[in-house]
Design a protein around this motif. Structure first.
Motif, mmCIF file in Angstrom:
data_model
loop_
_atom_site.group_PDB
_atom_site.id
_atom_site.type_symbol
_atom_site.label_atom_id
_atom_site.label_comp_id
_atom_site.label_asym_id
_atom_site.label_seq_id
_atom_site.Cartn_x
_atom_site.Cartn_y
_atom_site.Cartn_z
ATOM 1 N N VAL A 48 0.840 -1.205 0.000
ATOM 2 C CA VAL A 48 0.000 0.000 0.000
ATOM 3 C C VAL A 48 0.874 1.254 0.000
ATOM 4 O O VAL A 48 0.650 2.189 -0.774
ATOM 5 N N ASP A 49 1.887 1.270 0.848
ATOM 6 C CA ASP A 49 2.785 2.426 0.903
ATOM 7 C C ASP A 49 3.535 2.607 -0.409
ATOM 8 O O ASP A 49 3.966 3.718 -0.733
ATOM 9 N N GLY A 50 3.704 1.528 -1.159
ATOM 10 C CA GLY A 50 4.375 1.613 -2.448
ATOM 11 C C GLY A 50 3.486 2.038 -3.589
ATOM 12 O O GLY A 50 3.955 2.173 -4.722
ATOM 13 N N GLY A 51 2.191 2.223 -3.301
ATOM 14 C CA GLY A 51 1.289 2.733 -4.323
ATOM 15 C C GLY A 51 0.123 1.833 -4.682
ATOM 16 O O GLY A 51 -0.739 2.226 -5.467
ATOM 17 N N ALA A 52 0.063 0.615 -4.108
ATOM 18 C CA ALA A 52 -1.074 -0.262 -4.379
ATOM 19 C C ALA A 52 -2.343 0.323 -3.763
ATOM 20 O O ALA A 52 -2.297 1.036 -2.760
ATOM 21 N N HIS A 53 -3.486 -0.006 -4.368
ATOM 22 C CA HIS A 53 -4.762 0.525 -3.894
ATOM 23 C C HIS A 53 -5.092 -0.060 -2.523
ATOM 24 O O HIS A 53 -5.063 -1.285 -2.323
ATOM 25 N N PHE A 54 -5.430 0.805 -1.603
ATOM 26 C CA PHE A 54 -5.630 0.410 -0.207
ATOM 27 C C PHE A 54 -6.736 -0.626 -0.058
ATOM 28 O O PHE A 54 -6.515 -1.727 0.461
ATOM 29 N N THR A 55 -7.935 -0.301 -0.492
ATOM 30 C CA THR A 55 -9.076 -1.203 -0.308
ATOM 31 C C THR A 55 -8.840 -2.530 -1.014
ATOM 32 O O THR A 55 -9.031 -3.608 -0.429
ATOM 33 N N GLU A 56 -8.428 -2.470 -2.262
ATOM 34 C CA GLU A 56 -8.229 -3.700 -3.036
ATOM 35 C C GLU A 56 -7.178 -4.592 -2.401
ATOM 36 O O GLU A 56 -7.337 -5.817 -2.338
ATOM 37 N N THR A 57 -6.104 -4.004 -1.912
ATOM 38 C CA THR A 57 -5.000 -4.783 -1.358
ATOM 39 C C THR A 57 -5.399 -5.456 -0.055
ATOM 40 O O THR A 57 -5.147 -6.648 0.155
ATOM 41 N N PHE A 105 8.717 20.306 5.040
ATOM 42 C CA PHE A 105 8.294 19.257 4.119
ATOM 43 C C PHE A 105 7.981 17.983 4.896
ATOM 44 O O PHE A 105 8.425 17.801 6.031
ATOM 45 N N ALA A 106 7.221 17.096 4.274
ATOM 46 C CA ALA A 106 7.039 15.732 4.768
ATOM 47 C C ALA A 106 7.734 14.784 3.806
ATOM 48 O O ALA A 106 7.690 14.984 2.583
ATOM 49 N N LEU A 107 8.375 13.764 4.360
ATOM 50 C CA LEU A 107 8.916 12.655 3.570
ATOM 51 C C LEU A 107 8.461 11.396 4.277
ATOM 52 O O LEU A 107 8.951 11.064 5.357
ATOM 53 N N THR A 108 7.502 10.696 3.669
ATOM 54 C CA THR A 108 6.789 9.663 4.409
ATOM 55 C C THR A 108 6.471 8.457 3.548
ATOM 56 O O THR A 108 6.138 8.591 2.361
ATOM 57 N N ASN A 109 6.580 7.278 4.145
ATOM 58 C CA ASN A 109 6.050 6.062 3.539
ATOM 59 C C ASN A 109 4.579 5.983 3.923
ATOM 60 O O ASN A 109 4.246 5.731 5.086
ATOM 61 N N PHE A 110 3.721 6.210 2.945
ATOM 62 C CA PHE A 110 2.282 6.349 3.224
ATOM 63 C C PHE A 110 1.538 6.016 1.941
ATOM 64 O O PHE A 110 1.966 6.372 0.845
ATOM 65 N N GLY A 111 0.405 5.325 2.083
ATOM 66 C CA GLY A 111 -0.401 4.994 0.918
ATOM 67 C C GLY A 111 -1.138 6.201 0.354
ATOM 68 O O GLY A 111 -1.340 7.205 1.043
ATOM 69 N N VAL A 112 -1.550 6.082 -0.895
ATOM 70 C CA VAL A 112 -2.273 7.173 -1.553
ATOM 71 C C VAL A 112 -3.608 7.416 -0.871
ATOM 72 O O VAL A 112 -3.923 8.540 -0.458
ATOM 73 N N VAL A 134 5.215 11.771 -0.691
ATOM 74 C CA VAL A 134 4.489 10.610 -0.190
ATOM 75 C C VAL A 134 4.826 9.407 -1.068
ATOM 76 O O VAL A 134 4.641 9.451 -2.296
ATOM 77 N N SER A 135 5.285 8.334 -0.443
ATOM 78 C CA SER A 135 5.781 7.183 -1.199
ATOM 79 C C SER A 135 4.730 6.605 -2.144
ATOM 80 O O SER A 135 5.057 6.201 -3.261
ATOM 81 N N GLY A 136 3.485 6.551 -1.698
ATOM 82 C CA GLY A 136 2.457 5.972 -2.551
ATOM 83 C C GLY A 136 2.298 6.712 -3.863
ATOM 84 O O GLY A 136 2.074 6.107 -4.911
ATOM 85 N N HIS A 137 2.408 8.030 -3.805
ATOM 86 C CA HIS A 137 2.337 8.824 -5.031
ATOM 87 C C HIS A 137 3.612 8.694 -5.856
ATOM 88 O O HIS A 137 3.567 8.695 -7.090
ATOM 89 N N MET A 138 4.744 8.594 -5.173
ATOM 90 C CA MET A 138 6.035 8.582 -5.861
ATOM 91 C C MET A 138 6.444 7.194 -6.328
ATOM 92 O O MET A 138 7.393 7.048 -7.107
ATOM 93 N N LYS A 139 5.767 6.150 -5.840
ATOM 94 C CA LYS A 139 6.045 4.757 -6.204
ATOM 95 C C LYS A 139 7.446 4.319 -5.801
ATOM 96 O O LYS A 139 8.036 3.428 -6.428
ATOM 97 N N VAL A 140 7.964 4.923 -4.758
ATOM 98 C CA VAL A 140 9.259 4.527 -4.211
ATOM 99 C C VAL A 140 9.249 4.876 -2.729
ATOM 100 O O VAL A 140 8.634 5.857 -2.322
ATOM 101 N N MET A 141 9.908 4.045 -1.918
ATOM 102 C CA MET A 141 9.812 4.171 -0.465
ATOM 103 C C MET A 141 11.176 4.393 0.152
ATOM 104 O O MET A 141 12.199 3.947 -0.367
ATOM 105 N N LYS A 142 11.181 5.084 1.299
ATOM 106 C CA LYS A 142 12.384 5.126 2.129
ATOM 107 C C LYS A 142 12.724 3.705 2.582
ATOM 108 O O LYS A 142 11.810 2.928 2.850
ATOM 109 N N PRO A 143 13.984 3.339 2.672
ATOM 110 C CA PRO A 143 15.172 4.176 2.480
ATOM 111 C C PRO A 143 15.809 4.070 1.099
ATOM 112 O O PRO A 143 17.024 4.255 0.989
ATOM 113 N N ALA A 144 15.026 3.806 0.057
ATOM 114 C CA ALA A 144 15.614 3.760 -1.289
ATOM 115 C C ALA A 144 16.201 5.124 -1.649
ATOM 116 O O ALA A 144 15.549 6.154 -1.433
ATOM 117 N N PRO A 145 17.401 5.172 -2.198
ATOM 118 C CA PRO A 145 18.022 6.468 -2.512
ATOM 119 C C PRO A 145 17.178 7.345 -3.423
ATOM 120 O O PRO A 145 17.228 8.574 -3.316
#
Length: 207
Positions: A48-57, A105-112, A134-145
């Motif tokens: 979910v934090d990586g961008g998958a749909h919350f309800t569906e997942t 700013f916020a830098l967060t692993n969070f679903g869309v 927001v990781s869900g929007h960016m499709k990449v999560m901390k701690p990826a460079p």
């Protein structure tokens, strides 16, 4: 170098995030331990934090584990109870920095959906950042460079002028490796002290 912009993680910095505590309260510690042992809820949350749909997942995982269907669906249906409560002093620090004119700013692993549709309406301060990465929007999560690099490229500040707080050491270590100033968040008192030491807030403003 005095920091020119401040970056907040959200979970366990501005909002408590303790799913185990929620499940202990709702289904009891013994059943919670069994649930977490049998079902990969962490992996579901990462998707979910990586961008998958919350309800569906969440609902798809619930159907894969019919014996735990109702308990898994609680992750969706009562999510805001897991992402609670806010950490009041951290919110005050965010607003004190804003009042000082410091970019925040916020830098967060969070679903869309969890960020846009649930958390932001519930917690107005989540709409007060100058920018939210927001990781869900960016499709990449901390701690990826990549997520750090994209923030750097977008925000316009020298990485050495960024001050970042996060409750996870792996996220902090990656930021530090890129030249960011960092603070491992263990509570708002220590974070307040760091902001004062950096010359961004006075003692009074940091209370």
């Amino acid at each position: 170098m005095q920091p020119q912009a401040v970056i907040f993680d959200i979970g366990n910095v501005l909002i408590e995030w303790q799913p185990e505590r929620f499940y202990d309260r709702v289904i009891g510690p013994e059943r919670r331990r069994a649930l977490f042992a049998e079902v990969d809820l962490e992996g579901m949350n990462i998707r979910v934090d990586g961008g998958a749909h919350f309800t569906e997942t969440v609902y798809a995982l619930a159907e894969q584990h019919p014996d735990w269907r109702d308990e898994i669906r609680l992750w969706h249906d009562r999510w805001i109870e897991m992402a609670a409560p806010e950490i009041p002093r951290s919110v005050r620090l965010l607003r004190a920095l804003k009042a000082r004119g410091v970019p925040v700013f916020a830098l967060t692993n969070f679903g869309v959906q969890t960020f846009d549709d649930i958390a932001r309406p519930h917690y107005p301060f989540l709409s007060e950042f100058d920018r939210a990465y927001v990781s869900g929007h960016m499709k990449v999560m901390k701690p990826a460079p990549e997520i750090y690099q994209r923030l750097e490229e977008d925000c316009g500040f020298d990485p050495r002028a960024l001050l970042f707080t996060d409750d996870r050491s792996d996220n902090i270590d990656m930021a530090a490796s890129r030249g960011w100033q960092t603070h491992l968040f263990t509570g708002p008192q220590g974070w307040a002290g760091r902001l004062v030491a950096a010359g961004l807030l006075t003692e009074e403003e940091a209370t």
